[in-house]
Design a protein around this motif. Structure first.
Motif, PDB file in Angstrom:
ATOM      1  N   HIS A 168       0.856  -1.185   0.000  1.00  0.00           N
ATOM      2  CA  HIS A 168       0.000   0.000   0.000  1.00  0.00           C
ATOM      3  C   HIS A 168       0.891   1.234   0.000  1.00  0.00           C
ATOM      4  O   HIS A 168       1.538   1.562   0.992  1.00  0.00           O
ATOM      5  CB  HIS A 168      -0.927   0.029   1.215  1.00  0.00           C
ATOM      6  N   ASN A 169       0.962   1.893  -1.171  1.00  0.00           N
ATOM      7  CA  ASN A 169       1.766   3.110  -1.332  1.00  0.00           C
ATOM      8  C   ASN A 169       3.226   2.886  -0.938  1.00  0.00           C
ATOM      9  O   ASN A 169       3.779   3.551  -0.061  1.00  0.00           O
ATOM     10  CB  ASN A 169       1.171   4.252  -0.506  1.00  0.00           C
TER      11      ASN A 169
ATOM     12  N   ASP B 178      -1.648  -5.366  -4.328  1.00  0.00           N
ATOM     13  CA  ASP B 178      -1.787  -3.916  -4.247  1.00  0.00           C
ATOM     14  C   ASP B 178      -3.116  -3.577  -3.585  1.00  0.00           C
ATOM     15  O   ASP B 178      -4.188  -3.817  -4.150  1.00  0.00           O
ATOM     16  CB  ASP B 178      -1.720  -3.290  -5.644  1.00  0.00           C
TER      17      ASP B 178
ATOM     18  N   GLY C 288      -5.074  -0.948  -2.993  1.00  0.00           N
ATOM     19  CA  GLY C 288      -5.608   0.383  -3.267  1.00  0.00           C
ATOM     20  C   GLY C 288      -4.583   1.488  -3.197  1.00  0.00           C
ATOM     21  O   GLY C 288      -4.883   2.579  -2.683  1.00  0.00           O
ATOM     22  N   SER C 289      -3.398   1.265  -3.728  1.00  0.00           N
ATOM     23  CA  SER C 289      -2.353   2.292  -3.697  1.00  0.00           C
ATOM     24  C   SER C 289      -2.707   3.464  -4.608  1.00  0.00           C
ATOM     25  O   SER C 289      -3.396   3.312  -5.621  1.00  0.00           O
ATOM     26  CB  SER C 289      -1.009   1.698  -4.134  1.00  0.00           C
ATOM     27  N   THR C 290      -2.191   4.635  -4.245  1.00  0.00           N
ATOM     28  CA  THR C 290      -2.464   5.847  -5.032  1.00  0.00           C
ATOM     29  C   THR C 290      -1.183   6.579  -5.424  1.00  0.00           C
ATOM     30  O   THR C 290      -1.248   7.689  -5.941  1.00  0.00           O
ATOM     31  CB  THR C 290      -3.362   6.812  -4.229  1.00  0.00           C
ATOM     32  N   ASP C 291      -0.027   5.950  -5.183  1.00  0.00           N
ATOM     33  CA  ASP C 291       1.251   6.629  -5.416  1.00  0.00           C
ATOM     34  C   ASP C 291       2.010   6.085  -6.618  1.00  0.00           C
ATOM     35  O   ASP C 291       3.185   6.390  -6.813  1.00  0.00           O
ATOM     36  CB  ASP C 291       2.141   6.509  -4.172  1.00  0.00           C
TER      37      ASP C 291
ATOM     38  N   THR D 293       0.584   0.632  -8.104  1.00  0.00           N
ATOM     39  CA  THR D 293      -0.220  -0.256  -8.952  1.00  0.00           C
ATOM     40  C   THR D 293       0.408  -0.411 -10.326  1.00  0.00           C
ATOM     41  O   THR D 293       0.604  -1.529 -10.826  1.00  0.00           O
ATOM     42  CB  THR D 293      -1.648   0.295  -9.094  1.00  0.00           C
ATOM     43  N   GLU D 294       0.735   0.707 -10.949  1.00  0.00           N
ATOM     44  CA  GLU D 294       1.311   0.681 -12.295  1.00  0.00           C
ATOM     45  C   GLU D 294       2.670  -0.007 -12.298  1.00  0.00           C
ATOM     46  O   GLU D 294       2.991  -0.789 -13.210  1.00  0.00           O
ATOM     47  CB  GLU D 294       1.444   2.101 -12.840  1.00  0.00           C
TER      48      GLU D 294
ATOM     49  N   ARG E 151      -9.940  -1.475  -4.226  1.00  0.00           N
ATOM     50  CA  ARG E 151      -9.756  -0.321  -3.363  1.00  0.00           C
ATOM     51  C   ARG E 151      -8.932  -0.751  -2.157  1.00  0.00           C
ATOM     52  O   ARG E 151      -8.483  -1.891  -2.081  1.00  0.00           O
ATOM     53  CB  ARG E 151     -11.099   0.251  -2.898  1.00  0.00           C
ATOM     54  N   ASN E 152      -8.719   0.178  -1.221  1.00  0.00           N
ATOM     55  CA  ASN E 152      -7.976  -0.140  -0.006  1.00  0.00           C
ATOM     56  C   ASN E 152      -8.890  -0.880   0.979  1.00  0.00           C
ATOM     57  O   ASN E 152      -9.797  -0.304   1.555  1.00  0.00           O
ATOM     58  CB  ASN E 152      -7.431   1.142   0.623  1.00  0.00           C
TER      59      ASN E 152
END
Length: 335
Positions: free
Chosen positions: A28-29, A58, A60-63, A66-67, A86-87
């Motif tokens: 996560h992030n 993963d 729900g990472s936003t940083d 994921t990619e 999602r997280n």
């Protein structure tokens, strides 16, 4: 760093479709940590000639994690990226990783590089001594003393007393499990920190082993004191599962009968003073208490019956026996 290469037992030899070891890492992030994590795991396990797969979940990472995981999984043959919608939290992420894992042995570790993959071969050697679960102990933990170490020590002591499984470090994510033990455990809520206690309920042999712990190199910790309340609630859940999972009537029924007995005695006392001595009991608090205890006792007893039905449905619908067999030696016909 000690990178002693352990000789590979024959048990490490498996087919390509079913690796010996599945490494499960919730993410996560942790975009900066991911390349180092994957390479360090691959290096240690390849060096020790251990058949393996890496499963990164993963959560729900936003940083950009994921990619990056998708890119790494597309070009590597030892990595599977499981992307959650999602997280959901660490427990659901671990459950997703376990579901996708194909190995005989599961290793879990955090994605922040504080756990050291160099400890994995020694944990596998410990499992081969006959244990079902090896739990890491961050003996020289590299975290803040007041906000992390002190609450952790208190929590570990309480959890050990309540569950009957005394470990120095319940919170260490670096653990090794036999796959059949994990298959017997269903994870909900935030029960990942109680996996040794859940495994103990299933009859697992557990041992604790000191492991390395490094300071966080990238990002910030996702944990804080705000999780304490949730930990306590999950602890109560585990305690109930350990004591009364297959006999819920023993707890609900006991309290229900006690409540009804006290309510009945109070009612009998009030009846005697009403009929025998002609005293007014309509405005007495004892009358209200007697009625509440009687009704509460009936409700608790009913909860016990419902819990028994739910327990039977839980076991029978999944064909889960209420016992666990470690091994059967010899041939036993007609059994």
């Amino acid at each position: 760093m000690d990178t002693t290469v352990f000789s590979r037992p024959s048990a490490y030899e498996t087919s390509e479709d079913h690796p010996y070891l599945s490494v499960v890492a919730p993410i996560h992030n942790e975009v900066d940590s991911i390349p180092h994590l994957i390479e360090s795991i691959a290096h240690i396990l390849s060096e020790n000639q251990i058949s393996y797969e890496i499963i990164c979940i993963d959560d729900g990472s936003t940083d950009g994690s994921t990619e990056l995981l998708k890119e790494e999984a597309a070009k590597r043959n030892d990595l599977q990226a499981v992307i959650l919608r999602r997280n959901y939290g660490q427990t659901p992420a671990m459950a997703a990783g376990f579901k996708c894992a194909r190995g005989q042995i599961f290793i879990t570790l955090d994605g922040d590089l504080q756990n050291d993959p160099a400890d994995i071969p020694e944990m596998l050697a410990k499992l081969n001594e006959g244990y079902d679960l090896v739990s890491g102990w961050r003996k020289n933990r590299q975290d803040a003393a007041l906000t992390r170490l002190l609450p952790s020590k208190i929590a570990n002591w309480i959890i050990g007393k309540v569950t009957g499984v005394s470990l120095h470090d319940y919170g260490c994510s670096l653990k090794a499990y036999r796959a059949e033990i994990v298959a017997d455990m269903n994870l909900y809520g935030e029960l990942h920190r109680f996996l040794p206690a859940l495994a103990y309920i299933e009859g697992a042999k557990i041992v604790e082993m000191p492991v390395r712990h490094h300071p966080r190199r990238y990002g910030s910790s996702k944990y804080g004191l705000g999780r304490t309340f949730r930990v306590l609630m999950d602890l109560l859940t585990v305690f109930f599962m350990k004591k009364f999972l297959t006999r819920p009537m023993h707890v609900f029924g006991s309290f229900g009968l006690l409540s009804m007995a006290v309510g009945f005695l109070l009612g009998l006392y009030l009846t005697i003073i009403k009929l025998g001595f002609g005293q007014n009991i309509g405005d007495r608090p004892l009358l209200i208490l007697s009625v509440v205890l009687l009704l509460g006792g009936v409700q608790l007893f009913s909860f016990g019956l419902l819990a028994e039905l739910l327990m039977r449905t839980y076991h029978e619908s999944q064909q889960r026996p209420i016992y666990r067999i470690r091994e059967v030696v010899g041939i036993h016909p007609n059994r």
